[in-house]
Write an enzyme that holds these catalytic residues in place. Sequence first.
Site, PDB file in Angstrom:
ATOM      1  N   CYS A  17       0.790  -1.232   0.000  1.00 11.48           N
ATOM      2  CA  CYS A  17       0.000   0.000   0.000  1.00 11.48           C
ATOM      3  C   CYS A  17       0.825   1.286   0.000  1.00 11.48           C
ATOM      4  O   CYS A  17       0.729   2.116  -0.906  1.00 11.48           O
ATOM      5  CB  CYS A  17      -0.942  -0.007   1.203  1.00 11.48           C
ATOM      6  SG  CYS A  17      -1.962  -1.482   1.329  1.00 11.48           S
ATOM      7  N   HIS A  68      -2.168   6.749   3.730  1.00 11.40           N
ATOM      8  CA  HIS A  68      -1.186   5.712   4.087  1.00 11.40           C
ATOM      9  C   HIS A  68       0.277   6.116   3.863  1.00 11.40           C
ATOM     10  O   HIS A  68       1.115   5.268   3.572  1.00 11.40           O
ATOM     11  CB  HIS A  68      -1.487   4.409   3.327  1.00 11.40           C
ATOM     12  CG  HIS A  68      -1.179   3.190   4.141  1.00 11.40           C
ATOM     13  ND1 HIS A  68      -1.565   1.922   3.788  1.00 11.40           N
ATOM     14  CD2 HIS A  68      -0.515   3.044   5.316  1.00 11.40           C
ATOM     15  CE1 HIS A  68      -1.168   1.058   4.683  1.00 11.40           C
ATOM     16  NE2 HIS A  68      -0.525   1.708   5.635  1.00 11.40           N
TER      17      HIS A  68
END
Length: 438
Positions: A17, A68
């Site tokens: 991610c 993120h």
Amino acid sequence: MCGKHRSVPTVSGHPVCAPYRASLFTGKYTTSTGMVINEIRLNPEDHHTFAQVLNENGYETAYIGKWHMYAAELGNHYDPKNSYIPEGPDRLGFDDFFAAYNFRHEYETGTAYYHLNSPEKIFYEKYEPDAQTDMAIEQLRRLSAGDKPFALFLSIGTPHDPWVEENVPKKYLEMMKNRKFFLPENYLPQNDPHADSWARLSQEERKYLTEWMRVYYAMTANLDENFGRLRQAVRELGLEENTILIFTSDHGELFGAHGRRAKNIFYEEAVRVPFLICWKGHLAEGASRDFVFNTVDIMPSLLSMMGLPGPRGMEGADRSSCIKGEDDTEEGALMMGTGPTAVFGDGYEWRAYRTKQYTYAVYLTDGQEFLFDDDRDPKQMQNLIDIPEYTALAKDLRRKMYQKMEEIGDTFEKNTYYEKNWICDRKILKKTERGKYL
């Protein structure tokens, strides 16, 4: 491209991610961003980002969803010190509308939230992907009514795990109720010895793989519907001929293939991602497109299609002529894994080189090599590396991979090299500070 929804053959250069996102917004490989695992904080000072280029050229920018790239702590995702990205350089140039959170994977009403310009959590009043798409359409209406060109990024968290029924509306579970799901053809009952803790499966977890798939595909059905709503809004607002609309993803999922779950590996199930692109009147329908498209290529290619200059320091290639069907390239894609998913530790580092037909890969820890013919063996079940007739091919792909690594200054280090030299308290240091915290 769009209309028939033909997918450009695209790979995630680092199928995890946070490393993927850092590459997407800088046009650089992980070994240049320092985002070698999840749950560390990108340093904005050493990068000229996608959104900054847009700002400098008169665009208004909007970002909605998962970020993120701001955490500085493993776990504790719900504390605003990790979930709220404050106004300023850590938003990497998204200075106009920013409705985001750093990281979590609960999507149902009542648990899903985002932040605007304060640490206050704002809870969605419906299933998160639906609410985020509503917000994106609202922003499209606002932005299209203004005088400035604009760029909107919508980062939806699904179909990420946990794949539990609470994480997807019943409507989509009903769609999958009578469908049968099977273990992958290349499923292995034992764990891959190179797998980190996120990629290993317990015997109990293996019992649930097909049920996980059911929820995964229910999430995907919802995602497909929401992308359709977004595309319809672009049409209704009269933006089709002047809007580049893209759908892509950061990684796939293995569900037991090759004895693994999750991502963070060079196998096709993890690295092959969709790249659907629509631009009415600008992309030739039916044109042949046969090239490998890497994450780092997205930023330079899109900027070129928009007629904007790419900043110095980008490491990806401009593939806009390939996307338009005007050109082709035989160049492959360098892919990398720089450590475990979210903890520091050595022994899981790999590099790979993906061409139109072949994948070559090697692990740092034991030097084990792999060579797959992805056309003849799409499930990558036969490692050709020790077959004499493939020796010359393996040597050529190995050479090309290391040549590309040399171009970007990737010296194939252990994961803890970055922990010791690039990162302090899970924050990536400025270039001038690296190496001081041994």
